[in-house]
Design a protein around this motif. Sequence first.
Motif, PDB file in Angstrom:
ATOM      1  N   SER A 106      -2.123   3.207   8.645  1.00 26.69           N
ATOM      2  CA  SER A 106      -2.512   4.305   7.773  1.00 26.69           C
ATOM      3  C   SER A 106      -2.433   5.636   8.517  1.00 26.69           C
TER       4      SER A 106
ATOM      5  N   GLU B  83      -7.107   4.983   2.972  1.00 24.68           N
ATOM      6  CA  GLU B  83      -5.783   4.369   2.898  1.00 24.68           C
ATOM      7  C   GLU B  83      -5.753   3.066   3.684  1.00 24.68           C
TER       8      GLU B  83
ATOM      9  N   SER C 201       0.793  -1.226   0.000  1.00 27.20           N
ATOM     10  CA  SER C 201       0.000   0.000   0.000  1.00 27.20           C
ATOM     11  C   SER C 201       0.829   1.281   0.000  1.00 27.20           C
TER      12      SER C 201
ATOM     13  N   ALA D 238      -6.725  -0.220   1.880  1.00 27.20           N
ATOM     14  CA  ALA D 238      -5.669  -0.809   1.056  1.00 27.20           C
ATOM     15  C   ALA D 238      -4.635  -1.485   1.939  1.00 27.20           C
ATOM     16  N   VAL D 239      -4.273  -0.806   3.045  1.00 27.38           N
ATOM     17  CA  VAL D 239      -3.259  -1.377   3.930  1.00 27.38           C
ATOM     18  C   VAL D 239      -3.739  -2.706   4.509  1.00 27.38           C
TER      19      VAL D 239
ATOM     20  N   ASN E 247      -3.856   0.104  -7.161  1.00 29.43           N
ATOM     21  CA  ASN E 247      -2.715   0.995  -7.029  1.00 29.43           C
ATOM     22  C   ASN E 247      -2.696   2.125  -8.042  1.00 29.43           C
TER      23      ASN E 247
END
Lengths: 284, 137
Positions: free
Chosen positions: A93, A120, A28, A123-124, A174
Amino acid sequence: MSETENGRRVSQSLKEYARGIAGGLLFSFPLLYTMEVWWAGFIAEPLDLLVLMVVTYLLLLGYNRFAGMHPDASWQNVFIDSVEEMGIGLLISFGVLLMLNRIELAHMSMDEIMGKVVIEAMAVSIGVSIGTAQLGASQEVKKDDRKARQENNRNSKVALSVLGLCGALVVGGNVAPTEEILMLGVEAQPGHLLMMAIFSLLQSVVVVFFSNFRGTASMSPNGLLFNMAFDTCMSYLIALAVSAFVLWFFGRFDGVSFWVGFAQVIVLGVLASLGASAGRLLIK
Amino acid sequence: MDRKQDQETANADKKNWLEWAVFGISLTLVLAILAYLGYMTYVHKPTPPDLVVEVKPDPSAHSPHRYHVLLLNKGGATAEEVLVEVALMQGGKEVEKGQLQIPFAPQDSKKEGWVAFSSKPSQADSVLTRVVSYKKP
């Protein structure tokens, strides 16, 4: 207190968390460093963020069920692990955005900080779950035992679809928020898009072929052909669906014609299809 | 042997204090955020951006005619590409005009900037500010 009474050893779980954090960052970091994602954080409505969290949680459940650290884990443990991964994702994040000076506690409204952190973090957290399961598979569980279970349990079409979804999201996600997708979509001629679609399918065929080859060497040529065609179509459709969802989330369909939206989906589908078909390689 | 293995598997499923702690923190975080977002979804009414500009003289050694500009967004949505105009006025006439561009002004945010004039602000009797334009992101 003896170790056996205490379940897994603390050092072992620490190792797992370290792997998870490494994986989370590995997958990420590009998104944490992308400004379109920060913008999406304050532009998104609260409802969008809710939808995103629910979708991510479902994906984590699926991934942990079919490719997770503990193949024989009960559903209860899968639920718990998924919550943990989301929590770790949120903390990472928050920490990274704070370090990068993307959130200022004094000057920013709660909504802005929360939007950035939540987007964020999703995604992490997928990265965390992949990292926990994939980085350094030094599991003490007997290898043969695991393999045997995987054969029955994990090679089903459902499992492959879930892994395909995760793979498409990680690889496609991404670049999805960047302006480049819109630019490529708008400037592509129909011929270019056709080439992209064919290229995506070829990619899928190659990956599907080489991953299927290992497990199904004994299959008859007809069966193999059918399976490959089926898997290729499935992973491309998953890739397109994921691309459409992510593009919709980042508002790329607002006020554009059907053609421009469609073109963007195909452009992003090139990456997402590689992710979707490579997702199956994540099963060890 | 079999029994020992079974026990090992059972133990592997059992969580230690560290995992329970991480789970507890994670669950609290996730639920708190869900609750907050749910509440915000319930209360949230889509309103357009509402921008306010505040200026005050802020001279420095190298730019003596500098003004500090503070842009507040009190609306419910983000404004993109905000263009702020600051004009020095004298007797109803514009003496000099400065512009400031701000890429993003999220809801409830404060953005700061500076506008420097070439003429002495003391010659002007008032400073006029205006948000010229902004767009929906």
